[in-house]
Scaffold this motif. Structure first.
Motif, PDB file in Angstrom:
ATOM      1  N   LYS A   1       0.847  -1.194   0.000  1.00  0.00           N
ATOM      2  CA  LYS A   1       0.000   0.000   0.000  1.00  0.00           C
ATOM      3  C   LYS A   1       0.882   1.243   0.000  1.00  0.00           C
ATOM      4  CE  LYS A   1      -3.653   2.415   2.278  1.00  0.00           C
ATOM      5  NZ  LYS A   1      -4.592   2.524   3.343  1.00  0.00           N
ATOM      6  N   LEU A   2       0.643   2.107  -0.973  1.00  0.00           N
ATOM      7  CA  LEU A   2       1.400   3.349  -1.060  1.00  0.00           C
ATOM      8  C   LEU A   2       0.873   4.343  -0.032  1.00  0.00           C
ATOM      9  CD1 LEU A   2       1.629   3.711  -4.934  1.00  0.00           C
ATOM     10  CD2 LEU A   2       3.379   2.870  -3.371  1.00  0.00           C
ATOM     11  N   LYS A   3       1.772   5.174   0.466  1.00  0.00           N
ATOM     12  CA  LYS A   3       1.408   6.198   1.444  1.00  0.00           C
ATOM     13  C   LYS A   3       1.610   7.563   0.809  1.00  0.00           C
ATOM     14  CE  LYS A   3       3.120   3.181   5.020  1.00  0.00           C
ATOM     15  NZ  LYS A   3       4.251   2.896   5.869  1.00  0.00           N
ATOM     16  N   ARG A   4       0.792   8.528   1.230  1.00  0.00           N
ATOM     17  CA  ARG A   4       0.877   9.882   0.688  1.00  0.00           C
ATOM     18  C   ARG A   4       1.811  10.731   1.554  1.00  0.00           C
ATOM     19  NH1 ARG A   4      -1.685  12.185  -3.263  1.00  0.00           N
ATOM     20  NH2 ARG A   4      -3.198  10.502  -3.323  1.00  0.00           N
ATOM     21  N   PHE A   5       2.748  11.400   0.871  1.00  0.00           N
ATOM     22  CA  PHE A   5       3.679  12.313   1.524  1.00  0.00           C
ATOM     23  C   PHE A   5       3.553  13.673   0.864  1.00  0.00           C
ATOM     24  CE2 PHE A   5       5.360   8.077   2.112  1.00  0.00           C
ATOM     25  CZ  PHE A   5       5.710   8.079   3.456  1.00  0.00           C
ATOM     26  N   PHE A   6       3.771  14.714   1.640  1.00  0.00           N
ATOM     27  CA  PHE A   6       3.637  16.088   1.161  1.00  0.00           C
ATOM     28  C   PHE A   6       4.995  16.773   1.189  1.00  0.00           C
ATOM     29  CE2 PHE A   6      -0.383  14.619   2.668  1.00  0.00           C
ATOM     30  CZ  PHE A   6      -1.276  15.095   1.726  1.00  0.00           C
ATOM     31  N   PHE A   7       5.289  17.523   0.125  1.00  0.00           N
ATOM     32  CA  PHE A   7       6.559  18.224  -0.041  1.00  0.00           C
ATOM     33  C   PHE A   7       6.314  19.721   0.088  1.00  0.00           C
ATOM     34  CE2 PHE A   7       7.207  14.156  -1.754  1.00  0.00           C
ATOM     35  CZ  PHE A   7       8.555  13.915  -1.965  1.00  0.00           C
ATOM     36  N   HIS A   8       6.201  20.210   1.309  1.00  0.00           N
ATOM     37  CA  HIS A   8       6.026  21.643   1.528  1.00  0.00           C
ATOM     38  C   HIS A   8       7.371  22.321   1.280  1.00  0.00           C
ATOM     39  CE1 HIS A   8       2.298  20.334   3.260  1.00  0.00           C
ATOM     40  NE2 HIS A   8       2.903  19.758   4.293  1.00  0.00           N
ATOM     41  N   VAL A   9       7.332  23.560   0.814  1.00  0.00           N
ATOM     42  CA  VAL A   9       8.568  24.307   0.559  1.00  0.00           C
ATOM     43  C   VAL A   9       8.686  25.410   1.593  1.00  0.00           C
ATOM     44  CG1 VAL A   9       9.851  25.716  -1.090  1.00  0.00           C
ATOM     45  CG2 VAL A   9       8.506  23.771  -1.899  1.00  0.00           C
ATOM     46  N   ARG A  10       9.781  25.378   2.340  1.00  0.00           N
ATOM     47  CA  ARG A  10      10.050  26.366   3.390  1.00  0.00           C
ATOM     48  C   ARG A  10      11.110  27.339   2.905  1.00  0.00           C
ATOM     49  NH1 ARG A  10       7.957  28.159   7.887  1.00  0.00           N
ATOM     50  NH2 ARG A  10       7.464  26.031   8.560  1.00  0.00           N
ATOM     51  N   LYS A  11      10.833  28.639   3.060  1.00  0.00           N
ATOM     52  CA  LYS A  11      11.836  29.681   2.830  1.00  0.00           C
ATOM     53  C   LYS A  11      11.705  30.650   3.983  1.00  0.00           C
ATOM     54  CE  LYS A  11      13.858  32.978  -0.277  1.00  0.00           C
ATOM     55  NZ  LYS A  11      13.834  33.656  -1.557  1.00  0.00           N
ATOM     56  N   GLY A  12      12.629  30.552   4.933  1.00  0.00           N
ATOM     57  CA  GLY A  12      12.543  31.378   6.134  1.00  0.00           C
ATOM     58  C   GLY A  12      11.289  31.043   6.912  1.00  0.00           C
ATOM     59  N   LYS A  13      10.481  32.062   7.195  1.00  0.00           N
ATOM     60  CA  LYS A  13       9.236  31.844   7.928  1.00  0.00           C
ATOM     61  C   LYS A  13       8.079  31.456   7.013  1.00  0.00           C
ATOM     62  CE  LYS A  13      10.422  34.881  11.738  1.00  0.00           C
ATOM     63  NZ  LYS A  13      10.030  36.031  12.546  1.00  0.00           N
ATOM     64  N   GLU A  14       8.290  31.600   5.702  1.00  0.00           N
ATOM     65  CA  GLU A  14       7.228  31.292   4.735  1.00  0.00           C
ATOM     66  C   GLU A  14       7.188  29.794   4.442  1.00  0.00           C
ATOM     67  OE1 GLU A  14       5.980  32.315   0.128  1.00  0.00           O
ATOM     68  OE2 GLU A  14       7.747  33.247   0.997  1.00  0.00           O
ATOM     69  N   LEU A  15       5.986  29.227   4.398  1.00  0.00           N
ATOM     70  CA  LEU A  15       5.800  27.818   4.060  1.00  0.00           C
ATOM     71  C   LEU A  15       4.745  27.721   2.967  1.00  0.00           C
ATOM     72  CD1 LEU A  15       6.531  24.861   4.757  1.00  0.00           C
ATOM     73  CD2 LEU A  15       4.536  24.869   6.266  1.00  0.00           C
ATOM     74  N   VAL A  16       5.152  27.183   1.822  1.00  0.00           N
ATOM     75  CA  VAL A  16       4.221  26.948   0.727  1.00  0.00           C
ATOM     76  C   VAL A  16       3.802  25.482   0.824  1.00  0.00           C
ATOM     77  CG1 VAL A  16       3.896  26.941  -1.770  1.00  0.00           C
ATOM     78  CG2 VAL A  16       5.360  28.678  -0.710  1.00  0.00           C
ATOM     79  N   ARG A  17       2.530  25.272   1.107  1.00  0.00           N
ATOM     80  CA  ARG A  17       2.026  23.918   1.347  1.00  0.00           C
ATOM     81  C   ARG A  17       1.745  23.168   0.048  1.00  0.00           C
ATOM     82  NH1 ARG A  17       1.381  22.544   6.350  1.00  0.00           N
ATOM     83  NH2 ARG A  17       1.248  24.153   7.934  1.00  0.00           N
TER      84      ARG A  17
END
Length: 75
Positions: free
Chosen positions: A5-21
């Motif tokens: 069974k495959l699992k879902r992972f999320f690749f959020h991008v962090r730049k300093g205090k900013e987080l792009v979900r």
């Protein structure tokens, strides 16, 4: 008989205090495969779903519950 069974992972991008979900995530066998994908993306300078390009950023890999599993610097 079914495969693993495959699992879902999320690749959020962090730049300093900013987080792009990452709202979609991607399916992998395990966190090791997700980290490998993040390392490839970071090394080639492309984001998981597009170009993220600059230094000072990192992927924050989380599972479906939002638990932070790994941080991978983007070159």
């Amino acid at each position: 008989m079914h495969g693993p069974k495959l699992k879902r992972f999320f690749f959020h991008v962090r730049k300093g205090k900013e987080l792009v979900r990452d709202r979609e995530g991607a399916l992998f066998n395990d966190v090791g495969d997700a980290i490998t994908e993040a390392l490839i993306c970071a090394k080639t300078g492309r984001g998981h779903k597009g170009n993220v390009g600059s230094t000072g950023k990192a992927f924050e890999i989380t599972d479906e519950t939002g638990k932070l599993l790994a941080t991978v610097p983007i070159a």
